[in-house]
Design an enzyme around this catalytic site. Sequence first.
Site, PDB file in Angstrom:
ATOM      1  CE  LYS A  99      -6.604   3.280  -1.648  1.00 15.21           C
ATOM      2  NZ  LYS A  99      -6.113   1.943  -1.257  1.00 15.21           N
ATOM      3  CD  GLU A 107       3.396  12.590   6.187  1.00 17.32           C
ATOM      4  OE1 GLU A 107       2.191  12.473   5.867  1.00 17.32           O
ATOM      5  OE2 GLU A 107       3.918  11.924   7.094  1.00 17.32           O
ATOM      6  N   GLY A 162      -1.888   1.184  -1.620  1.00 21.98           N
ATOM      7  CA  GLY A 162      -0.810   2.093  -2.007  1.00 21.98           C
ATOM      8  C   GLY A 162       0.443   1.373  -2.454  1.00 21.98           C
ATOM      9  NE  ARG A 163       1.409  -3.274   1.998  1.00 22.77           N
ATOM     10  CZ  ARG A 163       0.374  -2.910   2.768  1.00 22.77           C
ATOM     11  NH1 ARG A 163       0.080  -1.637   2.909  1.00 22.77           N
ATOM     12  NH2 ARG A 163      -0.353  -3.816   3.384  1.00 22.77           N
ATOM     13  CD  GLU A 223       2.531   0.323   4.719  1.00 27.82           C
ATOM     14  OE1 GLU A 223       2.323   0.415   3.497  1.00 27.82           O
ATOM     15  OE2 GLU A 223       2.673   1.324   5.450  1.00 27.82           O
ATOM     16  CG  HIS A 227      33.872  -1.206  -0.696  1.00 25.37           C
ATOM     17  ND1 HIS A 227      35.236  -1.143  -0.602  1.00 25.37           N
ATOM     18  CD2 HIS A 227      33.605  -1.846  -1.858  1.00 25.37           C
ATOM     19  CE1 HIS A 227      35.778  -1.700  -1.675  1.00 25.37           C
ATOM     20  NE2 HIS A 227      34.808  -2.132  -2.453  1.00 25.37           N
ATOM     21  CE  LYS A 277      -1.858   7.649   8.749  1.00 25.56           C
ATOM     22  NZ  LYS A 277      -2.875   7.283   7.762  1.00 25.56           N
TER      23      LYS A 277
END
Lengths: 546, 546
Positions: B205, B211, B264-265, B350, B381, B509
């Site tokens: 964005k 990253e 974003g999410r 978030e 399991h 950050k």
Amino acid sequence: MPSARTALPAWQKLTEHQRAQSRLHLRERFDRDPGRFRKFSLTLEGMLLDYSKQRIEEETMRLLAELARECELEAWRTRMLTGARVNASEDRAALHVALRAGTPVRFEGQDVTREVAAVLADMRRFARGVRSGRIRGAAGRAFTDVLNLGIGGSDLGPRLACDALKHCSRSGPRAHFVSNVDGSAIADALARLAPATTLVVISSKTFGTQETLLNAAAVRAWLERGLKSKAVRHLCAVTADPERAAAFGVPADRIFRTWDWVGGRYSLCSAVGLPVALAIGMEHFDELRAGARAMDEHFAQAPLEKNLPVVMGLIEVWNVNFLGCGARAVLPYDERLRWLPAYLQQLEMESCGKSVTRDGARAGHATAPVTWGSVGTDSQHAYFQWFHQGSAVAPADFIACCRPHHRLRGHHQALLANFFAQTEALARGMDAEQAAAGMRAQGLQEAAVRSLLPHRVFDGNRPTTSILLDELTPRALGALIALYEHKVFVQSVIWNVNAFDQWGVELGKSLAGRILPELEGAVPVSTHDSSTNGLINTYLTRRRRT
Amino acid sequence: MPSARTALPAWQKLTEHQRAQSRLHLRERFDRDPGRFRKFSLTLEGMLLDYSKQRIEEETMRLLAELARECELEAWRTRMLTGARVNASEDRAALHVALRAGTPVRFEGQDVTREVAAVLADMRRFARGVRSGRIRGAAGRAFTDVLNLGIGGSDLGPRLACDALKHCSRSGPRAHFVSNVDGSAIADALARLAPATTLVVISSKTFGTQETLLNAAAVRAWLERGLKSKAVRHLCAVTADPERAAAFGVPADRIFRTWDWVGGRYSLCSAVGLPVALAIGMEHFDELRAGARAMDEHFAQAPLEKNLPVVMGLIEVWNVNFLGCGARAVLPYDERLRWLPAYLQQLEMESCGKSVTRDGARAGHATAPVTWGSVGTDSQHAYFQWFHQGSAVAPADFIACCRPHHRLRGHHQALLANFFAQTEALARGMDAEQAAAGMRAQGLQEAAVRSLLPHRVFDGNRPTTSILLDELTPRALGALIALYEHKVFVQSVIWNVNAFDQWGVELGKSLAGRILPELEGAVPVSTHDSSTNGLINTYLTRRRRT
């Protein structure tokens, strides 16, 4: 009948101690004592364990060790390591250490390491044959792919190891894993494979696991379409029940034994690790076992206060039972360890997710928290908001490696900078004064500073443990896995639960067995509660619309 | 200043109500009322939501709706849907519904759906061109692979959708996703790709995500080694900052816009979904958007008591704030939904992982629990032991589809039998009498029955919600995602937190930014607490040993 854990003197002292020191912020603890890191960190070979960012003092650790002694941790440790039937409810030993032991381990008068060595020798021969191309498929072609069919303990360990160590071997077949009974999983896997070059490992301790056998039958049919009667030459089995594997059609010399004294979630170092030997090489699998052995020996010999798995287990007890934490995250800052959280989820939650003690009494205290997590820095962009400012406090294990296996140095520096920064931020936080100063430095107006301020404060005081490995070698991975195995055992002793049974999975299995034939029958089903009936009948009606 | 949530009349009534009915076991609730499933289930298109296995009564739902009204849920819903700046701390709207709206949505006097339509038209042209082979790489070859570089909200949505819907398209490029700054991730991905046939989507964005930009730089260098100056023809960008994308070298006609009024999410239906359009086809991406729109309209119009996202959100509030649950599992019994738990982890934790209200006060009540999970039956399991017999109670969402997209009918029946059986087992449990009878039927001796009995009892009364979809179509996936988006919004209104900011990620950050240059410098670093110094210095020392 031993007294309840909560009635033990050390438990009561810890409760008192928690009250007395609960207000001390991690920031203050560090400010007060410059030696804190030295005091609360341990090393073993290439592993550094830093637990100084936990909410503990020397007195905490002293009392926790006292609790461990009151719970007879040392005696239980000896019992487990020497083949006593510590899995009492199933009348079994828990001898995963024998899978990698350097000295004899006796069980029922026999040295079981001999049996282990024989199976390992078979694995070694077989893995070398497959990897060298001497052992080939029915059509005379070398095996390029290994498909492991197993679930839970027959899946997560080899899946983790094959993925984490793939940099160790550029030759050898590729490993694939199918666990789920959802047909999408096996259909997608087979779409990428060719029968002539695929070796199939059917991994099931009982050779009766529903998911694994359904997948094995589908794969056998797929092999037979390509290879006719020679299909069986593409099958191997890992099981404690060789007869059932043979009856399924697996050739006798391709059946690798496991034993009922190894639980599924503790079985990576047994023949369950066959996919690792095939895909990465037996020499690397042996190194992984050697790393686990080094941790076993440390666990067996080191005093409680200097014992990595003991310290980690006791800190979990502190966080769960005295600080009230209901969840713990596992956060590997290493893409190669992406399966570690899922692996530990089973190891920890299946081992200690119990509320009845070994003696059959109600535990009366909390046991295993939720274990969950995923790789950093991905996790930072997903749920670290919650860690830093959420209403609950969950401790976390941060794991990273000093030396990567790629050449992108800038990437690794950025990754590690984040790794260091997050535990610092979680511990220290940022108070209103600092937050306001930061906003003013960014040029924000006073009105904006005032309204934003509460959202930009970080309480901190959130406990973490850091594990720093020199390098992700097979040996380091083996040690890491054994570290967590023994950590869980320590907790099980304090919590007084059997870490090696799993009766809690039986009810769902038996109800599924009752429902399955109903899904072949007529609507409406009415043998359950109205919700289960309603769901089943919706399914029976809607699946027909196709 | 509004009063604290815990002081609201409905909150207090719910507290009373919880005390009065807390002892009622789910078994009794079902035995008493044969109409329970009918009462506590809702449908919308091909989706059945069954919440009758939650620990609720009609009175519970009535009081929860009362609480919602006291918190002005309906007004907040209108505000969000009509472009008010509900993200107050960032002074932004939260208009993800505008990304799929059928009618105009005005923001700052403009109908934003026009801008959205323009971007979607660009995506449509571009996706068709790539998929048809009309738009090709610099070497004249068609694009066989799309590599998405993004993290968090720029990764999890398209990753989920591409994986879940891959059965929709057998043609078109394969989608790959790299998010982590760990260089292993990008190195492994590039090892499988060829520059000449790979199209790269840089999704950020701000176009400033550390990253993503490090990965983008590595990929650009890799493309340039293969394609020289024509490498830029293999780049596209998804961003709200087109200038920065252009400065990086992305051609102007390959930059797809997003806006600061989409978080974003919440951004899958924006250009962030470009990999979906490329890999699965724009027509399927449009169907996904249409499914989300259908849920948006239901959310906007249905009365609270019949409103799927409202009901789900209120039940979460009930479980967290009145039953004290600190974690909720998401358990898709569908391999194709394997990324859903990670996607929802971000969406939920978030959005609501906060402890300060919109007004800047301490919330004074619990907010987002841990959201975690994985596919069934794998999860059975791994950690279902914990669900059935652990010391804590965690509610879970079980999700399955009536009709699979494979032909292994036996697999699907077994999968669904497990799906139905688990919620039944968790709700009903098995008392001592039943457990003893079962063991006697298996032929166990009385002594064994007595000693095993405590381990084989299941308390039950563990709450679950089941979501059953007719089929996993793009439309169904879109509706499912919007269901959870609005569920989270409902919780945020009750909890009085801003669901659309994430200040909690800033401190880590900024500290990482301070540490990064230290990793280029000399040992010893001493600017931090002794733990952070110790970790950094261990790294600086050990990484050199290579």
